[in-house]
Motif scaffolding. Structure first.
Motif, PDB file in Angstrom:
ATOM      1  N   ARG A  70      17.609   7.963 105.554  1.00  0.00           N
ATOM      2  CA  ARG A  70      16.509   8.639 106.258  1.00  0.00           C
ATOM      3  C   ARG A  70      16.982   9.883 107.002  1.00  0.00           C
ATOM      4  NH1 ARG A  70      16.433   3.523 107.673  1.00  0.00           N
ATOM      5  NH2 ARG A  70      16.757   3.976 109.890  1.00  0.00           N
ATOM      6  N   ALA A  71      18.190  10.285 106.768  1.00  0.00           N
ATOM      7  CA  ALA A  71      18.763  11.495 107.354  1.00  0.00           C
ATOM      8  C   ALA A  71      20.105  11.729 106.683  1.00  0.00           C
ATOM      9  CB  ALA A  71      18.943  11.356 108.868  1.00  0.00           C
ATOM     10  N   THR A  96      21.378  22.241 105.599  1.00  0.00           N
ATOM     11  CA  THR A  96      20.599  22.721 106.737  1.00  0.00           C
ATOM     12  C   THR A  96      19.563  23.771 106.354  1.00  0.00           C
ATOM     13  OG1 THR A  96      22.376  24.312 107.218  1.00  0.00           O
ATOM     14  CG2 THR A  96      22.400  22.220 108.425  1.00  0.00           C
ATOM     15  N   PHE A  97      19.559  24.197 105.108  1.00  0.00           N
ATOM     16  CA  PHE A  97      18.587  25.210 104.676  1.00  0.00           C
ATOM     17  C   PHE A  97      17.218  24.596 104.417  1.00  0.00           C
ATOM     18  CE2 PHE A  97      16.411  27.624 101.344  1.00  0.00           C
ATOM     19  CZ  PHE A  97      16.448  28.911 101.858  1.00  0.00           C
ATOM     20  N   TYR A  98      17.180  23.376 103.900  1.00  0.00           N
ATOM     21  CA  TYR A  98      15.936  22.774 103.419  1.00  0.00           C
ATOM     22  C   TYR A  98      15.309  21.888 104.496  1.00  0.00           C
ATOM     23  CZ  TYR A  98      17.480  24.493  98.900  1.00  0.00           C
ATOM     24  OH  TYR A  98      17.884  25.309  97.882  1.00  0.00           O
ATOM     25  N   HIS A  99      13.988  22.010 104.652  1.00  0.00           N
ATOM     26  CA  HIS A  99      13.285  21.357 105.757  1.00  0.00           C
ATOM     27  C   HIS A  99      13.291  19.836 105.660  1.00  0.00           C
ATOM     28  CE1 HIS A  99      12.105  25.317 106.788  1.00  0.00           C
ATOM     29  NE2 HIS A  99      11.191  25.453 105.858  1.00  0.00           N
ATOM     30  N   HIS A 100      13.395  19.284 104.466  1.00  0.00           N
ATOM     31  CA  HIS A 100      13.305  17.835 104.323  1.00  0.00           C
ATOM     32  C   HIS A 100      14.633  17.123 104.537  1.00  0.00           C
ATOM     33  CE1 HIS A 100       9.308  18.042 101.865  1.00  0.00           C
ATOM     34  NE2 HIS A 100       9.234  18.579 103.064  1.00  0.00           N
ATOM     35  N   ARG A 332       8.243  20.280  93.469  1.00  0.00           N
ATOM     36  CA  ARG A 332       8.310  20.278  94.926  1.00  0.00           C
ATOM     37  C   ARG A 332       8.439  18.850  95.445  1.00  0.00           C
ATOM     38  NH1 ARG A 332       2.889  21.866  98.209  1.00  0.00           N
ATOM     39  NH2 ARG A 332       4.579  22.146  99.698  1.00  0.00           N
ATOM     40  N   ASP A 333       9.193  18.703  96.531  1.00  0.00           N
ATOM     41  CA  ASP A 333       9.530  17.377  97.041  1.00  0.00           C
ATOM     42  C   ASP A 333       8.319  16.625  97.573  1.00  0.00           C
ATOM     43  OD1 ASP A 333      11.370  15.332  97.606  1.00  0.00           O
ATOM     44  OD2 ASP A 333      11.579  15.975  99.686  1.00  0.00           O
ATOM     45  N   GLU A 334       7.282  17.366  97.995  1.00  0.00           N
ATOM     46  CA  GLU A 334       6.090  16.706  98.535  1.00  0.00           C
ATOM     47  C   GLU A 334       5.339  15.885  97.489  1.00  0.00           C
ATOM     48  OE1 GLU A 334       6.950  20.235 101.161  1.00  0.00           O
ATOM     49  OE2 GLU A 334       7.022  19.776  99.024  1.00  0.00           O
ATOM     50  N   GLY A 365      12.814  19.645  94.587  1.00  0.00           N
ATOM     51  CA  GLY A 365      12.918  20.561  95.709  1.00  0.00           C
ATOM     52  C   GLY A 365      13.185  19.795  96.988  1.00  0.00           C
ATOM     53  N   ALA A 366      13.290  20.527  98.099  1.00  0.00           N
ATOM     54  CA  ALA A 366      13.606  19.848  99.360  1.00  0.00           C
ATOM     55  C   ALA A 366      12.840  20.447 100.531  1.00  0.00           C
ATOM     56  CB  ALA A 366      15.109  19.894  99.620  1.00  0.00           C
ATOM     57  N   GLY A 367      11.671  21.012 100.244  1.00  0.00           N
ATOM     58  CA  GLY A 367      10.851  21.539 101.322  1.00  0.00           C
ATOM     59  C   GLY A 367      11.208  22.959 101.691  1.00  0.00           C
ATOM     60  N   ALA A 368      10.983  23.898 100.779  1.00  0.00           N
ATOM     61  CA  ALA A 368      11.242  25.309 101.063  1.00  0.00           C
ATOM     62  C   ALA A 368      10.265  26.144 100.239  1.00  0.00           C
ATOM     63  CB  ALA A 368      12.679  25.681 100.730  1.00  0.00           C
ATOM     64  N   TYR A 369       9.284  26.723 100.894  1.00  0.00           N
ATOM     65  CA  TYR A 369       8.273  27.548 100.228  1.00  0.00           C
ATOM     66  C   TYR A 369       8.902  28.683  99.438  1.00  0.00           C
ATOM     67  CZ  TYR A 369       4.692  31.319 100.139  1.00  0.00           C
ATOM     68  OH  TYR A 369       3.855  32.353  99.785  1.00  0.00           O
ATOM     69  N   ILE A 370       9.984  29.231  99.963  1.00  0.00           N
ATOM     70  CA  ILE A 370      10.613  30.382  99.326  1.00  0.00           C
ATOM     71  C   ILE A 370      11.070  30.062  97.916  1.00  0.00           C
ATOM     72  CG2 ILE A 370      12.936  29.863 100.184  1.00  0.00           C
ATOM     73  CD1 ILE A 370      11.304  33.365  99.843  1.00  0.00           C
TER      74      ILE A 370
END
Length: 604
Positions: A70-71, A96-100, A332-334, A365-370
């Motif tokens: 979980r982290a 550390t780049f990806y929000h998830h 995308r990870d979502e 993906g890991a949560g990055a719109y870019i």
């Protein structure tokens, strides 16, 4: 008096000094940085499997750790660095780049359940801020919720079901405090996969809504599985192309004559792109973009979770025509449900292939719109930070791993089978107001029946609302609309006769992009919508270039003032447009300029 030492003694001292220095360097090098412990190494290896390990799978390895614990614990990052032989600096900068991914140190506590509340524009219109204000208090009370974390999240791609909260990997549709609490109490943290007994054919939905009122309640709709797709003629075209019964050149000509353009936002003619990459030297690769992070967009998810093999067949046909060696699908990870569905159906396809298959890899993906930007996506597939590349060279020539790469949005490939089998004239025969083709509009906001609407290109916003969305919600009057998601600008309801298509909105400072249409009512304001969007851009900027990184944050601060400093905002807009590396920074000023031009009464 000091006497000089004999030469032999001087040499012996020098040798001793050098040896001592070397020993100290060796000892220091052994102690440099944190060393991996045996337990952490064993835990990492248990999750990522046996060697050989690949540098480009770094993000996949991080997902394994993040899902399990979980982290991302720092001890696991150190161990991963050692196991896959990638420097700790590289591992850390990617993590550390990806929000998830959340990197934690030592024994720092980790939430058992993380609740992400979407604060995208459509969700904000439907009460997301109230959820964000109330949920931390409710879930912070009592022992049952002692280890739950509530955080805001950018658009999660379910705008037609707003507001959305995601409990770990379980989306709560039309979320309320009670619904979220119930999901947490029952530990509903995993999205169930839909049944593979669906009956879906996009032709039946032409000029209709794919997700009309009622079906929007579905979290995981039934889909057409591999066996059912084959039973109804699926993959026959791919077989015919592979056996020479249908020539690759004929397929290519059909794509060119159809007028199909890239449906991810850029709108580059699909057939022309195929021909460009086809003419490049082998080996050639393909990258399929299902990142779909543009706020307001959910068309790819809607097709994928109902009819995955039509897309996969289009991908195989493109690979055969262009000469692709490996296909990378970037999801995308979502979209947790879609990922499980794709994994299951790809396994069936590969176990019983209808024809020779290229190598196919599904990347998460890991949560990055870019990473919706094609070159940033390629960097991410290579296991790096998702930072856009400078161009030229273009990825059609120098793309993934330095090879010529065919990049496509998922929906573009989805239409390949029908265009070739029905003829290019079938696709181009649709259209209104002088435009040609079909468009999948993701409609959300204040309409009565949001969802994906498969409509003729060139339809107007008023026709879309009245004929496809059941009109406006009760008690709401049409006030404004965003024709192309967060990037596409904002127009007033008085400009309701503009054909919605590529190239028709640019004269008004807007563009259609991925056709994400968000509708505002008189109870909303354009300035608040623009501020929501600018906060999103500030959050999602990759930070690589100063105009975007600093400009979006500065603009968001200025836009909070009751009366805008318009000259300073215009200076910022000019710099972002002229000097940003990619489309995020270049398009970020669109909402600002539209509010200044079309809604001056809101900012004076």
């Amino acid at each position: 008096m000091n006497h000089p030492k004999p030469a032999g003694e001087m040499k012996a001292v020098a040798v001793a000094t050098i040896d001592d220095l070397r020993q100290r360097i060796r000892q220091k090098s052994k102690m440099k940085g944190r060393q991996p412990d045996d337990i952490s190494v064993a835990e990492v290896q248990q999750l990522i499997g046996l060697p050989p390990y690949r540098r480009d799978l770094l993000i996949e390895y991080l997902h394994h750790l993040n899902d399990e614990y979980r982290a991302l614990h720092d001890r696991h990052l150190v161990a991963l660095s050692k196991v896959i032989n990638v420097s700790m600096a590289e591992v850390y900068e990617v993590a550390t780049f990806y929000h998830h991914f959340e990197v934690v140190r030592g024994d720092d506590p980790v939430a058992e359940i993380t609740v992400r509340v979407c604060n995208g524009l459509s969700c904000e219109l439907h009460g997301a801020q109230d959820l964000l204000a109330r949920l931390p208090k409710v879930l912070g009370e009592g022992t049952n919720f002692a280890n739950v974390k509530v955080i805001p999240a950018p658009c999660v791609g379910r705008c037609e079901q707003a507001p959305i909260a995601v409990v770990s990997q379980y989306p709560v549709l039309f979320a309320s405090v009670d619904k979220v609490v119930a999901a947490v109490e029952t530990k509903s943290t995993h999205q169930p996969m839909g049944k593979n007994d669906g009956d879906f054919n996009p032709i039946n939905y032409v000029e209709k809504g794919i997700s009309p009122q009622g079906t929007n309640q579905l979290m995981s709709p039934a889909y057409v599985g591999y066996e059912a797709y084959r039973a109804k003629g699926g993959y026959q075209l791919a077989i015919d192309v592979s056996t020479g019964k249908h020539s690759p050149e004929a397929v290519l000509v059909a794509m060119e004559n159809s007028g199909l353009r890239g449906l991810g936002g850029a709108g580059f003619p699909a057939g022309r792109k195929w021909r460009i990459v086809k003419d490049q030297a082998a080996p050639k690769l393909m990258a399929v973009n299902i990142d779909e992070g543009e706020p307001g967009t959910f068309k790819d998810r809607t097709y994928l979770e109902r009819d995955p093999h039509r897309f996969l067949e289009g991908m195989l046909i493109a690979a055969q025509v262009v000469g692709i060696e490996t296909c990378y699908i970037y999801l995308r990870d979502e979209y947790h449900g879609c990922r499980e569905l794709l994994q299951a159906e790809l396994a069936k396809l590969q176990a019983n292939p209808p024809c020779a298959l290229p190598r196919i890899e599904l990347r998460r993906g890991a949560g990055a719109y870019i990473c919706g930007e094609e070159s940033a996506m390629i960097e991410s597939i290579e296991g790096k930070r998702g930072e856009p590349r400078m161009r030229p060279p273009y990825i059609a020539q120098v793309g993934l791993f330095g090879r010529p790469t065919l990049e496509h949005n998922m929906e573009t490939l989805y239409w390949v089978r029908d265009i070739v089998q029905r003829g290019p004239e079938w696709f181009s025969s649709f259209g209104l107001n002088g435009r040609k083709g079909l468009r999948s509009f993701s409609v959300s906001g204040r309409v009565k029946e949001p969802g994906v609407k498969l409509a003729p290109a060139g339809i107007t916003i008023q026709e879309l609302i009245d004929n496809y969305c059941g009109g406006m919600q009760a008690g709401h009057t049409f006030y404004a609309y965003l024709p192309g998601g967060a990037s596409g600008g904002i127009l007033p309801a008085t400009m309701n006769t503009i054909p919605l298509d590529f190239d028709t909105l640019q004269p008004y400072g807007c563009f259609i992009g991925s056709a994400a249409v968000m509708v505002l009512s008189e109870q909303d304001s354009a300035r608040n919508a623009a501020l929501n969007i600018m906060h999103f851009f500030e959050h999602e900027s990759c930070g690589q270039c100063t105009p975007c990184r600093v400009g979006t944050g500065k603009a968001a601060t200025l836009m909070q003032a009751k009366q805008w400093d318009q000259s300073t905002l215009e200076d910022l807009a000019t710099v972002m447009v002229d000097a940003s590396i990619c489309g995020l920074g270049q398009a970020a000023p669109n909402p600002i300029r539209c509010v200044q031009k079309y809604f001056p009464q809101e900012i004076a």
